[in-house]
Design a protein around this motif. Structure first.
Motif, PDB file in Angstrom:
ATOM      1  N   ASP A 166       0.895  -1.378  -0.193  1.00 15.45           N
ATOM      2  CA  ASP A 166       0.031   0.200   0.036  1.00 15.45           C
ATOM      3  C   ASP A 166       0.984   1.258  -0.098  1.00 15.45           C
ATOM      4  O   ASP A 166       0.260   2.192  -0.624  1.00 15.45           O
ATOM      5  CB  ASP A 166      -0.821  -0.012   1.350  1.00 15.45           C
ATOM      6  N   LEU A 167       2.353   1.213   0.527  1.00 14.53           N
ATOM      7  CA  LEU A 167       2.936   2.277   0.526  1.00 14.53           C
ATOM      8  C   LEU A 167       3.593   2.836  -0.818  1.00 14.53           C
ATOM      9  O   LEU A 167       4.062   3.785  -0.851  1.00 14.53           O
ATOM     10  CB  LEU A 167       4.142   2.213   1.579  1.00 14.53           C
ATOM     11  N   CYS A 168       3.271   2.084  -1.766  1.00 17.93           N
ATOM     12  CA  CYS A 168       3.483   2.395  -3.204  1.00 17.93           C
ATOM     13  C   CYS A 168       2.530   3.468  -3.816  1.00 17.93           C
ATOM     14  O   CYS A 168       2.638   3.928  -4.588  1.00 17.93           O
ATOM     15  CB  CYS A 168       3.574   1.090  -4.104  1.00 17.93           C
ATOM     16  N   ASP A 169       1.327   3.572  -3.178  1.00 18.58           N
ATOM     17  CA  ASP A 169       0.330   4.574  -3.344  1.00 18.58           C
ATOM     18  C   ASP A 169       0.774   5.909  -2.924  1.00 18.58           C
ATOM     19  O   ASP A 169       0.754   6.153  -1.979  1.00 18.58           O
ATOM     20  CB  ASP A 169      -0.972   4.103  -2.840  1.00 18.58           C
ATOM     21  N   GLU A 170       0.948   6.926  -3.941  1.00 17.85           N
ATOM     22  CA  GLU A 170       1.294   8.187  -3.536  1.00 17.85           C
ATOM     23  C   GLU A 170       0.491   8.689  -2.434  1.00 17.85           C
ATOM     24  O   GLU A 170       0.880   9.573  -1.555  1.00 17.85           O
ATOM     25  CB  GLU A 170       1.462   8.954  -4.678  1.00 17.85           C
ATOM     26  N   GLU A 171      -0.818   8.737  -2.674  1.00 14.64           N
ATOM     27  CA  GLU A 171      -1.803   9.309  -1.771  1.00 14.64           C
ATOM     28  C   GLU A 171      -1.636   8.819  -0.359  1.00 14.64           C
ATOM     29  O   GLU A 171      -1.741   9.531   0.823  1.00 14.64           O
ATOM     30  CB  GLU A 171      -3.046   9.053  -2.309  1.00 14.64           C
ATOM     31  N   GLY A 247       9.518  -1.872 -10.126  1.00 17.89           N
ATOM     32  CA  GLY A 247      10.089  -2.532  -8.954  1.00 17.89           C
ATOM     33  C   GLY A 247      10.863  -1.764  -8.002  1.00 17.89           C
ATOM     34  O   GLY A 247      10.778  -2.248  -6.882  1.00 17.89           O
ATOM     35  N   LEU A 248      11.531  -0.946  -8.454  1.00 16.94           N
ATOM     36  CA  LEU A 248      12.373  -0.073  -7.626  1.00 16.94           C
ATOM     37  C   LEU A 248      11.880   0.755  -6.748  1.00 16.94           C
ATOM     38  O   LEU A 248      11.925   0.945  -5.368  1.00 16.94           O
ATOM     39  CB  LEU A 248      13.642   0.861  -8.185  1.00 16.94           C
ATOM     40  N   GLU A 249      10.390   1.176  -7.323  1.00 18.66           N
ATOM     41  CA  GLU A 249       9.556   2.137  -6.392  1.00 18.66           C
ATOM     42  C   GLU A 249       8.989   1.364  -5.321  1.00 18.66           C
ATOM     43  O   GLU A 249       8.706   1.777  -4.171  1.00 18.66           O
ATOM     44  CB  GLU A 249       8.453   2.686  -7.355  1.00 18.66           C
ATOM     45  N   TYR A 250       8.696  -0.027  -5.540  1.00 16.29           N
ATOM     46  CA  TYR A 250       7.845  -1.034  -4.832  1.00 16.29           C
ATOM     47  C   TYR A 250       9.063  -1.248  -3.749  1.00 16.29           C
ATOM     48  O   TYR A 250       8.946  -1.241  -2.559  1.00 16.29           O
ATOM     49  CB  TYR A 250       7.622  -2.232  -5.213  1.00 16.29           C
ATOM     50  N   GLU A 251      10.210  -1.283  -3.993  1.00 18.66           N
ATOM     51  CA  GLU A 251      11.607  -1.755  -3.084  1.00 18.66           C
ATOM     52  C   GLU A 251      11.793  -0.801  -2.264  1.00 18.66           C
ATOM     53  O   GLU A 251      11.745  -0.673  -0.886  1.00 18.66           O
ATOM     54  CB  GLU A 251      12.586  -2.185  -3.845  1.00 18.66           C
ATOM     55  N   ASP A 252      11.743   0.533  -2.692  1.00 20.98           N
ATOM     56  CA  ASP A 252      11.780   1.625  -1.965  1.00 20.98           C
ATOM     57  C   ASP A 252      10.822   2.110  -0.896  1.00 20.98           C
ATOM     58  O   ASP A 252      10.797   2.339   0.033  1.00 20.98           O
ATOM     59  CB  ASP A 252      11.862   3.030  -2.843  1.00 20.98           C
ATOM     60  N   ALA A 253       9.398   1.681  -1.431  1.00 18.72           N
ATOM     61  CA  ALA A 253       8.256   1.904  -0.463  1.00 18.72           C
ATOM     62  C   ALA A 253       8.406   0.857   0.642  1.00 18.72           C
ATOM     63  O   ALA A 253       8.077   1.192   1.726  1.00 18.72           O
ATOM     64  CB  ALA A 253       6.950   1.621  -1.393  1.00 18.72           C
ATOM     65  N   VAL A 254       8.700  -0.465   0.744  1.00 17.72           N
ATOM     66  CA  VAL A 254       8.958  -1.179   1.580  1.00 17.72           C
ATOM     67  C   VAL A 254       9.963  -0.802   2.411  1.00 17.72           C
ATOM     68  O   VAL A 254       9.826  -1.031   3.688  1.00 17.72           O
ATOM     69  CB  VAL A 254       9.217  -2.694   1.161  1.00 17.72           C
ATOM     70  N   MET A 255      11.133  -0.375   1.864  1.00 15.72           N
ATOM     71  CA  MET A 255      12.253  -0.013   2.716  1.00 15.72           C
ATOM     72  C   MET A 255      11.829   1.179   3.612  1.00 15.72           C
ATOM     73  O   MET A 255      12.037   1.105   4.696  1.00 15.72           O
ATOM     74  CB  MET A 255      13.321   0.495   2.064  1.00 15.72           C
ATOM     75  N   TYR A 256      10.817   2.100   3.121  1.00 12.52           N
ATOM     76  CA  TYR A 256      10.279   3.198   3.837  1.00 12.52           C
ATOM     77  C   TYR A 256       9.465   2.642   4.911  1.00 12.52           C
ATOM     78  O   TYR A 256       9.483   3.015   6.201  1.00 12.52           O
ATOM     79  CB  TYR A 256       9.479   4.114   3.188  1.00 12.52           C
ATOM     80  N   GLY A 257       8.563   1.570   4.587  1.00 15.10           N
ATOM     81  CA  GLY A 257       7.860   0.779   5.602  1.00 15.10           C
ATOM     82  C   GLY A 257       8.637   0.571   6.994  1.00 15.10           C
ATOM     83  O   GLY A 257       8.156   0.568   8.071  1.00 15.10           O
TER      84      GLY A 257
END
Length: 462
Positions: A166-171, A247-257
């Protein structure tokens, strides 16, 4: 009993809930690894009861490392950690009436009546404190290699948290940003021939973009009262017009989480769900009952190719270790059981090249193919059972007298263990990853300093 897990890096746990102490022996760690006792204490604090939704039993967990560490670093010999039990009430436990869903009856049959039954003995959740301490020994070494691990409550009492995806969602992330202050340097805007401008959290030494920056700094603090994030002038909201398909955006979002969870006492990604989950847990307690839930765990920064099929696959070893935690009754990776309702065209993860790396634009496989890591974050979820110790009257059998009877369980128990189980899952996962890395690359892998040793993807045959 088999109380040892691991091949190259192993952990042995010992003790009983109401014995003098519990503990762990960690063997196979390379010499020279820095041991952060403050971090170990902090992880134990996460597992300890902290509020009205936890058991009233308060243990200080004043651990002591009695071997294998000298002047703050590992010596290469077995490390023994001792944790005293200082707050026990053995009079609350009676031998004979089997507590439903506990190991009372099965332990009696296996150990012929010689088992220590007080507080559940060796089968008590109390023993997980030793696992947390052992895992905390290796977690900083993994972090030094750019490997992150985080677990949160995905669902409890009918209330659902955000997922890592869900963190991949900008909103969604914008809403979370409103309550957080982020260091501007955490984010780089990357523009190359392989992908559009993307929000990138820099990775560790196992990935090709490690040289681009320092990534998250665990010493940075969040201030929930202030927020200020500035993006590069060239970055535009239109860059997200097609969603977070990278895929990189997804990876970044997971790291942020994972970063969000580091200092959370109540481990959820969205702090707004904490009150609702707490209310559900307290309602169960008021009804003399308990509830369970679902956790979600993410691992980032792993090298591609980690895992030994068939029987030492990545899923196999994680599952083996996770099921040592008594409260876990199920585990799934990626889409898990949902894949049974999907077509192949829906389940398959499309591949693309991003910044020189082969990535997928979905992660239904949970970062694993053929039992081997594929470069995407490893994602798995666990089903956590309701606490079996409840005050409601239940039917049972007294295995000493052989008579049917009723039982109303006394003692101090959690109405839900899901909050406290999250750091246990992190610790067990860290021990598995440390063992798998050491088995493939040698035990010295955990002692390397990426900056001083020039350690990176080009130095290892992935």
């Amino acid at each position: 009993m088999k109380n040892t897990f691991g091949t190259s890096v192993s952990v042995t746990i010992f003790g009983e809930s109401h014995g003098d102490m519990i503990g762990a022996v960690v063997d196979g760690l390379a010499p020279g690894i820095e041991v952060d006792e403050e971090f170990i204490a902090a992880q134990l604090t996460k597992r300890r009861p902290q509020s009205k939704i936890d058991t009233p039993r308060q243990e200080k967990d004043n651990f002591k490392i009695v071997s294998g560490v000298f002047e703050g670093r590992t010596t290469g010999t077995p490390i023994t950690i001792l944790i005293p039990n200082e707050n026990t009430k053995s009079k609350d436990y009676e031998y004979g009436p089997a507590r439903p869903s506990h190991a009372d009856l099965s332990a009696h049959c296996k150990y012929h009546g010689y088992e220590d039954f007080r507080g559940g003995g060796h089968f008590s959740g109390r023993i997980t404190a030793a696992l947390v301490a052992a895992g905390a020994l290796v977690q900083p070494a993994l972090d030094n290699l750019g490997i992150g691990i985080g677990t949160h409550i995905l669902e409890c009492g009918g209330v659902r948290d955000l997922s890592f995806e869900d963190l991949c969602d900008e909103e969604v992330t914008n809403a979370l940003f409103e309550n957080l202050q982020m260091d501007d340097n955490r984010f780089d805007i990357v523009d190359d021939d392989e992908s559009d401008n993307i929000l990138s959290i820099n990775n560790g030494p196992f990935t090709d973009n490690a040289e681009n920056g320092d990534g998250f700094d665990a010493d940075d603090d969040f201030d929930s009262d202030e927020f200020d994030v500035e993006f590069d002038d060239e970055f535009d909201d239109d860059d997200f017009a097609n969603g977070w398909g990278s895929g990189l955006e997804y990876e970044d979002a997971v790291m942020y989480g994972i970063e969000l969870l580091e200092d959370r006492k109540f481990p959820v990604l969205d702090p707004d769900v904490e009150d609702c989950m707490t209310e559900a847990i307290l309602e169960a307690r008021s009804n003399k009952d308990s509830i369970g839930g679902i956790t979600e765990t993410a691992i980032t920064g792993l090298p591609v190719g980690l895992g030994e099929p068939w029987f030492d696959s990545m899923e196999g070893l994680i599952s083996h270790a996770i099921f040592s935690i008594g409260g876990i009754k199920g585990i799934e990776f990626g889409a898990g059981f949902e894949c049974a309702y999907m077509n192949g065209s829906e389940f398959n993860d499309p591949l693309r090249i991003e910044r020189g790396r082969i990535m997928s634009t979905s992660n239904n496989n949970g970062g694993i193919n053929g039992g081997i890591t594929n470069g995407m974050p490893v994602i798995f979820s666990c089903a956590v059972r309701p606490t079996p110790s409840i005050a409601k009257k239940q039917e049972t059998v007294d295995f000493v007298t052989g008579q049917e009877t009723d039982i109303e369980i006394k003692g101090r128990h959690d109405p839900a263990i899901i909050r406290r189980i999250c750091p246990v899952i992190d610790a067990v996962t860290a021990l598995v990853i440390a063992d798998m890395l050491a088995s493939r690359f040698g035990t010295d892998i955990l002692a390397l300093d990426p900056e001083n040793f020039g350690f990176g993807p080009d130095d290892m045959d992935f």
